[in-house]
Design an enzyme around this catalytic site. Structure first.
Site, mmCIF file in Angstrom:
data_model
loop_
_atom_site.group_PDB
_atom_site.id
_atom_site.type_symbol
_atom_site.label_atom_id
_atom_site.label_comp_id
_atom_site.label_asym_id
_atom_site.label_seq_id
_atom_site.Cartn_x
_atom_site.Cartn_y
_atom_site.Cartn_z
ATOM 1 C CG ASN A 63 -15.598 48.631 -51.685
ATOM 2 O OD1 ASN A 63 -15.384 48.481 -50.470
ATOM 3 N ND2 ASN A 63 -15.263 49.734 -52.319
ATOM 4 C CD GLN B 297 -5.208 37.611 -38.286
ATOM 5 O OE1 GLN B 297 -4.371 38.387 -37.829
ATOM 6 N NE2 GLN B 297 -6.462 37.978 -38.505
ATOM 7 C CB CYS C 133 8.999 45.329 -29.737
ATOM 8 S SG CYS C 133 8.783 43.867 -30.758
ATOM 9 C CB CYS D 233 13.775 48.369 -33.399
ATOM 10 S SG CYS D 233 12.558 47.530 -34.457
ATOM 11 C CB CYS E 13 -7.092 44.518 -36.448
ATOM 12 S SG CYS E 13 -7.647 45.406 -37.922
ATOM 13 C CB CYS F 271 14.677 43.133 -28.313
ATOM 14 S SG CYS F 271 15.270 43.436 -29.991
#
EC number: 2.1.1.190
Length: 441
Positions: free
Chosen positions: A349, A271, A78, A75, A397, A69
């Site tokens: 919750n 996702q 990544c 940026c 995650c 890239c």
């Protein structure tokens, strides 16, 4: 005078920074890889560690590659593009193993083969920042710069689908042409199987001329295989509505192995990587081993990403989620796929539950848990012998909170961590998605 040192990189941390030692003190070097010798300049000193940047790579790693890239380094996304794809996965797998060992004080009986997919054009959800900057000659649309609030000056993005990446220069022109160009902070992208939606965050009402330009943009850039639709978001996520066209294909993703189509609104959580999501759901079902006589609970169920595949086999499934809007969508998806009679949902919750609530919910044969980054510690702590499921599949995650919760399951509740592994949901980033299965001893 700057302080420069020759350092040998011992390892790579969870953020992709090289780790070295200088006089017994840890030094984190941005962009350095394990096994490399580098000339590094100290940029910040802390009591327990230092930070440094590379001045020269004296001996490069075999895993170092040239980033594809053109935005790499500027940026903020990544951050691992300078590492080969296979090495990235090895690093993430080691992060999971280390977290389980050091945080949870547990070890998996088996490390699963990593789940991996295409390295580029995978990201079907993105929140692009927008900023009108006179010094840059107009509007910028893209991700933020590294360690900065500025918007990166970019014309393409390798991780977005090519059709969406190709829109970036035209989106810059579009924003610059609008009367409220200084009051559009972001454009959210949602890519479904048959539709691409751009949600424009408009902090002021659009002029009639602005709406005309948005319609013209859609007409010009829609393609046969990529229908385009623009939504507006004047306030919070609930204020979203379609501007043009009013009628369009349904925004959805599919789980073909389970014959499921999952409609969703562009601001609802799904996702970002549909290719890994399909493999992830398949693996979760394989580990869960749902049987036709079982009742199963799906905690943090979202719009039913796991609930409905479970329902294809199990006798009954309950999905529990903290957001009313997601539960509403989950119910609609169950009915849409003809599974309304096998699925029920509850709003709760799950960060505030206790033993009493969990006992009132009842006993289930198995659980699936898919919490956000904070994990599911209150739910895990609330387990008692009377309602403990025989098997728990935990999708995470955040390997640190998975490890913490794994420690409680194993050391407090008597579960065995049978298997664990990573899923490369976010190639070229330090984000680690993982999955683990626990069996009650």
């Amino acid at each position: 005078m700057t302080e420069q040192y020759r350092l040998i990189i011992e390892s790579v941390d969870y953020e992709g920074k090289g780790v070295a030692r200088l006089d017994g003190k840890t030094v984190f070097i941005d962009g350095a890889l394990a096994g490399e010798e580098v000339l590094a300049e100290i940029t910040k000193r802390k009591p327990s560690f230092d930070k440094a940047k590379i001045v020269e790579i004296i001996t490069p790693s075999k895993d170092r590659v040239t980033p594809e890239c053109p935005n790499f380094g500027m940026c903020g996304g990544c951050s691992l593009q300078h590492i080969s794809f296979d090495a990235q996965i090895q690093i993430k797998q080691q992060v999971l193993i280390d977290n389980l060992k050091h945080i949870g004080k547990v070890e998996a009986g088996e490390i699963l083969p990593p789940v991996k997919g295409k390295p580029w054009e995978y990201r079907h959800r993105a929140r692009l920042s927008a900023r009108f900057v006179i010094k840059k000659g107009g509007a910028l649309v893209g991700f933020r710069e590294k360690a900065s609030s500025y918007v990166a000056d970019m014309l393409e993005c390798k991780i977005l689908p090519k059709y969406v990446s190709d829109l970036i220069p035209y989106l810059r022109e579009l924003v610059a042409s609008l009367s409220i160009r200084e009051r559009i902070p972001q454009i959210e992208v949602a890519v479904g199987d048959n539709l691409v939606i751009l949600v424009i965050r408009n902090m002021l009402e659009l002029a009639d001329s602005d709406e005309t330009k948005l319609r013209e943009f859609v007409d010009k850039h829609s393609k046969e295989n990529n229908s385009l639709q623009i939504w507006l978001q004047p306030k919070g996520p609930d204020s979203c509505y379609p501007l043009y066209p009013q009628e369009s294909p349904r925004l959805s993703y599919s789980l073909p192995e389970f014959n499921l189509e999952m409609p969703y609104y562009p601001t609802e959580f799904t996702q970002v990587n549909p290719y890994i999501n399909q493999q992830m759901v398949s693996l979760a079902m394989e580990l869960l081993k749902a049987e036709e006589n079982e009742t199963i609970a799906d905690f943090f169920c979202g719009i039913g990403n796991f609930t409905l595949p479970i329902a294809r086999t199990a006798k009954q499934v309950i999905g529990i989620e903290g957001a009313d809007a997601l539960v509403k969508r989950a119910k609609e998806n169950a009915n849409f796929n003809g599974l309304g009679n096998k699925v029920s949902y509850q709003v709760c919750n799950l960060f505030t539950v206790d033993e009493k609530w969990l006992q009132n919910l009842g006993k289930f044969d198995k659980w699936l848990i898919d919490p956000p980054r904070d994990g599911a510690v209150e739910l895990i702590k609330a387990i008692t012998p009377e309602i403990a499921p025989k098997r728990i599949v935990y999708v995470s995650c955040n390997p640190a909170t998975l490890a913490r919760d794994a420690g409680i399951l194993v050391q407090v509740h008597g579960y065995k961590l049978q298997k664990a592994g990573i899923m490369n949901m976010f190639p070229h980033t330090s984000h680690v998605e993982s999955i683990a299965v626990f069996e009650l001893c």
